[in-house]
Enzyme design. Structure first.
Site, mmCIF file in Angstrom:
data_model
loop_
_atom_site.group_PDB
_atom_site.id
_atom_site.type_symbol
_atom_site.label_atom_id
_atom_site.label_comp_id
_atom_site.label_asym_id
_atom_site.label_seq_id
_atom_site.Cartn_x
_atom_site.Cartn_y
_atom_site.Cartn_z
ATOM 1 N N SER A 29 0.823 -1.206 0.000
ATOM 2 C CA SER A 29 0.000 0.000 0.000
ATOM 3 C C SER A 29 0.866 1.269 0.000
ATOM 4 C CB SER A 29 -0.974 -0.077 1.187
ATOM 5 O OG SER A 29 -1.911 0.940 1.132
ATOM 6 N N ASP A 88 -10.381 -3.838 -5.171
ATOM 7 C CA ASP A 88 -9.671 -3.001 -4.191
ATOM 8 C C ASP A 88 -10.212 -1.575 -4.294
ATOM 9 O OD1 ASP A 88 -7.821 -1.410 -2.823
ATOM 10 O OD2 ASP A 88 -6.152 -2.739 -3.319
ATOM 11 N N HIS A 105 -8.398 -4.537 -0.397
ATOM 12 C CA HIS A 105 -7.069 -3.935 -0.239
ATOM 13 C C HIS A 105 -6.162 -4.802 0.652
ATOM 14 C CE1 HIS A 105 -4.394 -0.554 -0.781
ATOM 15 N NE2 HIS A 105 -4.231 -0.387 0.518
HETATM 16 C C1 MLT Z 1 -1.364 6.091 -0.070
HETATM 17 O O1 MLT Z 1 -1.685 7.118 0.471
HETATM 18 O O2 MLT Z 1 -0.182 5.726 -0.228
HETATM 19 C C2 MLT Z 1 -2.463 5.213 -0.573
HETATM 20 O O3 MLT Z 1 -3.685 5.877 -0.495
HETATM 21 C C3 MLT Z 1 -2.536 3.927 0.141
HETATM 22 C C4 MLT Z 1 -2.690 4.144 1.614
HETATM 23 O O4 MLT Z 1 -3.696 4.677 2.044
HETATM 24 O O5 MLT Z 1 -1.796 3.802 2.313
#
Ligand code: MLT
Length: 201
Positions: free
Chosen positions: A100, A150, A181
Site C-alpha cells: 500500500s 480493491d 485492499h
Molecule cells: C497512499 O496514500 O499511499 C495510498 O492511499 C494507500 C494508503 O492509504 O496507504
C-alpha cells in the site's frame, strides 16, 4: 530512519515497507514464509498523519503531496543505500516488498532512481506520479499483487501502472486476488512462487 535489521545466513535480503498506520514489525511474518534465511531490513515511514506512520504526506486519500513524495523518495533511497553499506547488504540480491503506502514509495523509487533494485514486489500499489519521464527498468523484476475489488487502488489504476512498467521494459508478473485492499494468503503464495523462481531457495 527507524528500522529493524536481522542478519541472515544467505546473501539475499528482504526489505519490507509497511502500509499507512503500520510500522516496521507489520510485515515480519512474511520473512518466515518467503525466505527465513535471508537478511531482513524493515523500515518505518518518517511521516506521521493523525498518529499513523506513512512514507510520505498526502493531501487527502489517494491524492499525494508530490513535493513531499519526491523528498521522501530520496530520503528512503539514501537510507537504504547507507544501510546496505553498514549491514553489508548486496543490493543485487535485495528483494524490496512494499504494501500500500509502502508499495507507493517503492514504485516512486523505481520511477525516480531506475534500475537500483532488481527485485521489487508491490502489494496493492497505485500510480505514484504521472507525467514524468521514467527511466528504463529493463533490469527490474516486478511482482504486483492487486485486488480486482480493491476500493483504494482501483483495477484501472493497477492496469495503468502495469502498462507504465511494461513501457519501460521491466519484467512484470501480476497476481489478481479478490480480497479488496488486504494481502490475502493467495497473494502471498503467488509472491512466494515468484520469489522461488528468481532464486533457488
Ligand atoms: C497512499 O496514500 O499511499 C495510498 O492511499 C494507500 C494508503 O492509504 O496507504
Amino acid at each position: 530512519m527507524k528500522h529493524i535489521f536481522i542478519k541472515g545466513t544467505n546473501e539475499r535480503t528482504l526489505l519490507f515497507l509497511h502500509g499507512t498506520g503500520g510500522d516496521e514489525s507489520d510485515m515480519l511474518f512474511m520473512h518466515k514464509l518467503i525466505d527465513s534465511n535471508a537478511n531482513l531490513l524493515s523500515i518505518r515511514g518518517n511521516v506521521i498523519e493523525n498518529g499513523m506512520n506513512r512514507f510520505f504526506k498526502r493531501l487527502k486519500e489517494g491524492v499525494f503531496d508530490e513535493e513531499d513524495l519526491v523528498f521522501r523518495t530520496d530520503e528512503l533511497y539514501n537510507f537504504v543505500i547507507k544501510a546496505s553499506k553498514e549491514y553489508q547488504i548486496t543490493l543485487d540480491k535485495l528483494v524490496a516488498i512494499g504494501y500500500s503506502n509502502g508499495a507507493n514509495i517503492l514504485g516512486s523509487i523505481l520511477i525516480h532512481h531506475g534500475n537500483v533494485f532488481k527485485y521489487v514486489a508491490l502489494l496493492h500499489p497505485m500510480v505514484p506520479r504521472r507525467n514524468i519521464v521514467i527511466p528504463t527498468l529493463s533490469d527490474v523484476n516486478i511482482f504486483i499483487g492487486a485486488g480486482i475489488n480493491d476500493s483504494l487502488c482501483p483495477l484501472s489504476e493497477t492496469e495503468e501502472l502495469i502498462s507504465i512498467f511494461e513501457s519501460v521494459d521491466s519484467k512484470i508478473e501480476v497476481a489478481w486476488t479478490n480480497a479488496g485492499h488486504k494481502i490475502s494468503s493467495e497473494e502471498i503464495n503467488s509472491l512466494i512462487k515468484w520469489y522461488n523462481n528468481l532464486f533457488t531457495v
